[in-house]
Design a protein around this motif. Sequence first.
Motif, short mmCIF file in Angstrom:
data_model
loop_
_atom_site.label_atom_id
_atom_site.label_comp_id
_atom_site.label_asym_id
_atom_site.label_seq_id
_atom_site.Cartn_x
_atom_site.Cartn_y
_atom_site.Cartn_z
N HIS A 65 0.85 -1.19 0.00
CA HIS A 65 0.00 0.00 0.00
C HIS A 65 0.88 1.24 0.00
O HIS A 65 2.00 1.21 0.54
N SER A 69 0.71 3.17 7.19
CA SER A 69 -0.22 2.51 8.10
C SER A 69 -1.57 3.19 7.95
O SER A 69 -1.71 4.18 7.22
N GLY A 70 -2.58 2.66 8.63
CA GLY A 70 -3.88 3.32 8.59
C GLY A 70 -5.03 2.37 8.40
O GLY A 70 -4.89 1.15 8.49
N ALA A 71 -6.20 2.95 8.14
CA ALA A 71 -7.45 2.19 8.01
C ALA A 71 -7.59 1.65 6.60
O ALA A 71 -8.36 2.16 5.78
N HIS A 72 -6.81 0.62 6.31
CA HIS A 72 -6.81 0.02 4.97
C HIS A 72 -6.90 -1.49 5.14
O HIS A 72 -5.91 -2.22 4.98
N THR A 73 -8.07 -1.96 5.48
CA THR A 73 -8.28 -3.36 5.81
C THR A 73 -7.80 -4.28 4.69
O THR A 73 -8.17 -4.10 3.53
N ASP A 75 -4.81 -4.63 3.51
CA ASP A 75 -3.61 -4.20 2.80
C ASP A 75 -2.36 -4.40 3.65
O ASP A 75 -2.43 -4.52 4.88
N SER A 77 1.58 -2.70 4.16
CA SER A 77 2.45 -1.57 3.84
C SER A 77 3.87 -2.03 3.55
O SER A 77 4.26 -3.16 3.88
#
Length: 250
Positions: A65, A69-73, A75, A77
């Motif tokens: 991705h 990091s983050g709200a990326h169900t 995926d 990084s």
Amino acid sequence: MRRKLAAGNWKMNGLSAQLDQLDALTAAHPDPAVDLMICPPATLVGAAAAQVGNKPLMIGGQDCHPAASGAHTGDVSAEMLVDAGAKAVILGHSERREDHGESDELIRQKARAAHEAGLITVICVGESLEQREASNTLDIIGGQLAASIPDNSTGANLVVAYEPIWAIGTGKIPTLDQIGEVHDFIRARLERRFGAGVGRSTRLLYGGSVKPGNAAEIFAVSNVDGALVGGASLKAADFTGIIAALEASA
């Protein structure tokens, strides 16, 4: 001199039991004359890297991705790949472009993030059969190169893989002249954009139905620095023949 590279893309294949193929591969090539890479599915990256340890076999991911990091169900990084032990990542494979609608700009963002995380990127370009038959191949490749490769690319962190879509897993391959034409074109475009240093040090791989039986003639083509191999990389016995052909061409 560019050190040649044999990279294997396992795609959505492989369970823990298949990791024994890594042992077979490193046993067959304890001191390879070329760089070796296997990109297993994300579920196996950590285990594969741990199993390989310090042996001369890089482990890579198949995608990442652009965000750290983050709200990326669902995926993964670039930092997560590095944390798992990966050294590289494949980006822009035609199956990602087609199955997931990935654009050149998205691939560029992913590659920038991967470079910042310290990963080598294997950026894939290639034309469809319709584009080949319409004599649009070089226009398509040129556009993909310009839009998919980020400005922070160097000869150390960038690998470009030419994979004509119509040759992937079909048993069909372009003629040697066609492969050479595209690879020479890619080299010239990289030199024009980044200068001779980066342009000449970036490794160019060919991918698409590469097998032990046709590898030697492909590796003899101008500006072919190795291969990105799909199905033939799943078993060490098959991949070894391709590696041997590449070592003979080095």
